[in-house]
Design an enzyme around this catalytic site. Structure first.
Site, PDB file in Angstrom:
ATOM      1  N   GLY A  16      65.957  -9.947 -23.836  1.00 53.17           N
ATOM      2  CA  GLY A  16      66.038  -8.654 -23.154  1.00 53.17           C
ATOM      3  C   GLY A  16      66.719  -8.851 -21.809  1.00 53.17           C
ATOM      4  O   GLY A  16      67.250  -9.938 -21.529  1.00 53.17           O
ATOM      5  N   ALA A  17      66.689  -7.830 -20.953  1.00 48.02           N
ATOM      6  CA  ALA A  17      67.428  -7.921 -19.690  1.00 48.02           C
ATOM      7  C   ALA A  17      66.889  -9.060 -18.816  1.00 48.02           C
ATOM      8  O   ALA A  17      67.669  -9.914 -18.354  1.00 48.02           O
ATOM      9  CB  ALA A  17      67.354  -6.586 -18.953  1.00 48.02           C
ATOM     10  N   GLY A  19      64.893 -11.560 -19.746  1.00 51.01           N
ATOM     11  CA  GLY A  19      65.013 -12.819 -20.505  1.00 51.01           C
ATOM     12  C   GLY A  19      66.423 -13.379 -20.380  1.00 51.01           C
ATOM     13  O   GLY A  19      66.620 -14.584 -20.143  1.00 51.01           O
ATOM     14  N   ASN A 101      56.511  -5.655 -16.852  1.00 52.18           N
ATOM     15  CA  ASN A 101      56.010  -4.512 -16.098  1.00 52.18           C
ATOM     16  C   ASN A 101      54.642  -4.127 -16.626  1.00 52.18           C
ATOM     17  O   ASN A 101      54.349  -4.303 -17.799  1.00 52.18           O
ATOM     18  CB  ASN A 101      56.931  -3.308 -16.312  1.00 52.18           C
ATOM     19  CG  ASN A 101      58.184  -3.404 -15.476  1.00 52.18           C
ATOM     20  OD1 ASN A 101      58.207  -4.084 -14.459  1.00 52.18           O
ATOM     21  ND2 ASN A 101      59.220  -2.706 -15.910  1.00 52.18           N
ATOM     22  N   LYS A 183      53.117  -4.233  -7.626  1.00 57.53           N
ATOM     23  CA  LYS A 183      54.272  -3.924  -8.496  1.00 57.53           C
ATOM     24  C   LYS A 183      53.940  -2.770  -9.434  1.00 57.53           C
ATOM     25  O   LYS A 183      54.793  -1.944  -9.756  1.00 57.53           O
ATOM     26  CB  LYS A 183      54.677  -5.181  -9.277  1.00 57.53           C
ATOM     27  CG  LYS A 183      55.825  -4.980 -10.269  1.00 57.53           C
ATOM     28  CD  LYS A 183      57.163  -4.805  -9.582  1.00 57.53           C
ATOM     29  CE  LYS A 183      58.321  -4.347 -10.445  1.00 57.53           C
ATOM     30  NZ  LYS A 183      58.547  -4.969 -11.699  1.00 57.53           N
ATOM     31  N   ASN A 187      56.156   0.609 -10.240  1.00 59.31           N
ATOM     32  CA  ASN A 187      56.514   1.089 -11.574  1.00 59.31           C
ATOM     33  C   ASN A 187      55.862   2.423 -11.905  1.00 59.31           C
ATOM     34  O   ASN A 187      56.437   3.232 -12.640  1.00 59.31           O
ATOM     35  CB  ASN A 187      56.147   0.045 -12.643  1.00 59.31           C
ATOM     36  CG  ASN A 187      57.023  -1.183 -12.580  1.00 59.31           C
ATOM     37  OD1 ASN A 187      56.558  -2.305 -12.453  1.00 59.31           O
ATOM     38  ND2 ASN A 187      58.337  -0.986 -12.635  1.00 59.31           N
ATOM     39  N   ASN A 191      59.259   4.466 -12.615  1.00 59.78           N
ATOM     40  CA  ASN A 191      59.575   4.510 -14.045  1.00 59.78           C
ATOM     41  C   ASN A 191      59.361   5.894 -14.668  1.00 59.78           C
ATOM     42  O   ASN A 191      60.299   6.453 -15.252  1.00 59.78           O
ATOM     43  CB  ASN A 191      58.818   3.400 -14.787  1.00 59.78           C
ATOM     44  CG  ASN A 191      59.308   2.026 -14.368  1.00 59.78           C
ATOM     45  OD1 ASN A 191      59.769   1.852 -13.244  1.00 59.78           O
ATOM     46  ND2 ASN A 191      59.227   1.054 -15.247  1.00 59.78           N
TER      47      ASN A 191
HETATM   48  O1  KPL Z   1      60.862  -2.752 -12.720  1.00 63.50           O
HETATM   49  C1  KPL Z   1      61.660  -1.864 -12.668  1.00 63.50           C
HETATM   50  C2  KPL Z   1      62.011  -1.193 -13.946  1.00 63.50           C
HETATM   51  O2  KPL Z   1      63.026  -0.522 -14.046  1.00 63.50           O
HETATM   52  O3  KPL Z   1      61.246  -1.372 -14.895  1.00 63.50           O
HETATM   53  C3  KPL Z   1      62.199  -1.389 -11.353  1.00 63.50           C
HETATM   54  C4  KPL Z   1      61.727  -2.330 -10.274  1.00 63.50           C
HETATM   55  C5  KPL Z   1      61.691  -0.006 -11.093  1.00 63.50           C
HETATM   56  C6  KPL Z   1      63.694  -1.430 -11.236  1.00 63.50           C
HETATM   57  O4  KPL Z   1      64.343  -0.454 -11.949  1.00 63.50           O
END
Ligand code: KPL
Length: 301
Positions: A16-17, A19, A101, A183, A187, A191
């Site tokens: 993924g991004a 990874g 996340n 964090k 999110n 998000n």
């Molecule tokens: O973790 C992120 C996500 O997009 O899932 C942030 C930090 C908000 C960066 O876009």
């Protein structure tokens, strides 16, 4: 901490991004690393660093068998973690790094692997994959990491050098729960709002979002304080604003997931906050609403 020889291999699960970013950083640092791909073979990747213009191509080695000295990094979606761990044969000495996340996977991982060194990490680096073979690093972030169980000195040294160089600044936390909650607040704001309003992260700088950002952070702060974490609403908001500015030109992962009709991590972000708040008898109606709205969007797409 023990003093095992420092011959660790980094094993990255998935491409993924994040990874792919970890693989690119390991490649750049000429480290011993490999990938457990989702499909049969690792994808050849083209990496681009937007700010410096640096770019290179690489194809990670495929890992088919895990060994004692491996450090297994799991930069997956929260809802993929348990299934991924269930399908890996992990020796009891190998280290496991959760990196996603949201929250809610640590307990299940500890139950499944009571003897393994386990860490949790989180990064705010901005990356995206315009195609499955291309990775673009857009924004500098920071990375937090800490031990969940069975600390090991040489594993820590290896991760310190790799992550500080690749995804620094790197902060080691004695209490990683606090960093994960900080964090989580980021999110919980960025998000769902960017997914619902179909905007880039930077769109949240518009004053129309000031109130909702305040309400979400206030609810998260109340839950954190009830869990004995030292935090203020202002500190959470400052942190959120910093990430909005640093990743202004990015679409959040949830925005992309909803747009592409993929499952989102909402149950592990705002959903997790609601579950914890319910246990504590705290009203988190803004988080509750965002959780429902994103799940409704997911059903429609
Ligand atoms: O973790 C992120 C996500 O997009 O899932 C942030 C930090 C908000 C960066 O876009």
């Amino acid at each position: 901490m023990n003093n095992a020889p420092a011959a660790h291999r980094l094993v990255i699960v998935g491409q993924g991004a994040i990874g792919s970013l970890l693989a690119a950083k390991a490649q750049q640092q000429h480290l011993d690393y490999g990938v457990i791909p989702r499909n049969k073979q690792p994808l050849a990747m083209h990496y681009q660093h937007l700010a410096s213009g640096l770019s290179f191509d690489f194809t990670p080695t495929s890992v088919t068998q895990l060994s004692l000295q491996d450090i297994i990094l799991l930069p997956l979606k929260a809802f993929q973690i348990d299934n991924a761990l269930a399908h890996l044969t992990i020796p009891a000495e190998a280290s496991i790094v959760l990196m996603h996340n949201g929250m809610g996977t640590i307990e299940a991982t500890q139950t499944r692997f009571p003897s393994n060194p386990i860490l949790a990490a989180t990064t705010s680096y901005g990356v995206y994959k315009p195609h499955s073979n291309t990775l673009v690093e857009t924004g500098q972030g920071k990375t937090a990491i800490g031990w969940v169980q069975h600390p090991n000195k040489t594993v820590q040294q290896c991760l310190q050098s790799f992550l500080e160089t690749g995804l620094g600044p790197l902060y080691w936390h004695d209490n990683i729960q606090l960093a994960l909650w900080q964090k989580l607040a980021v999110n919980a704001v960025i998000n769902p709002l960017t997914a619902i309003h179909q905007i880039k992260n930077g769109g949240l700088q518009d004053p129309q979002f000031n109130n909702v950002i305040h309400e979400i952070c206030q609810e998260v702060a109340l839950v954190m304080q009830a869990l004995n974490m030292p935090v203020t609403i202002e500190a959470l908001k400052d942190n959120v604003r910093e990430v909005i500015i640093n990743t202004a030109d990015n679409y959040s992962s949830m925005n992309r997931d909803i747009a592409a009709g993929r499952p989102s991590e909402i149950d592990f972000i705002n959903g997790y906050i609601v579950q914890q708040a319910n246990k504590l008898g705290i009203d988190v109606s803004h988080n509750q609403r965002l959780w429902q709205q994103v799940n409704q969007l997911a059903q429609q797409s």
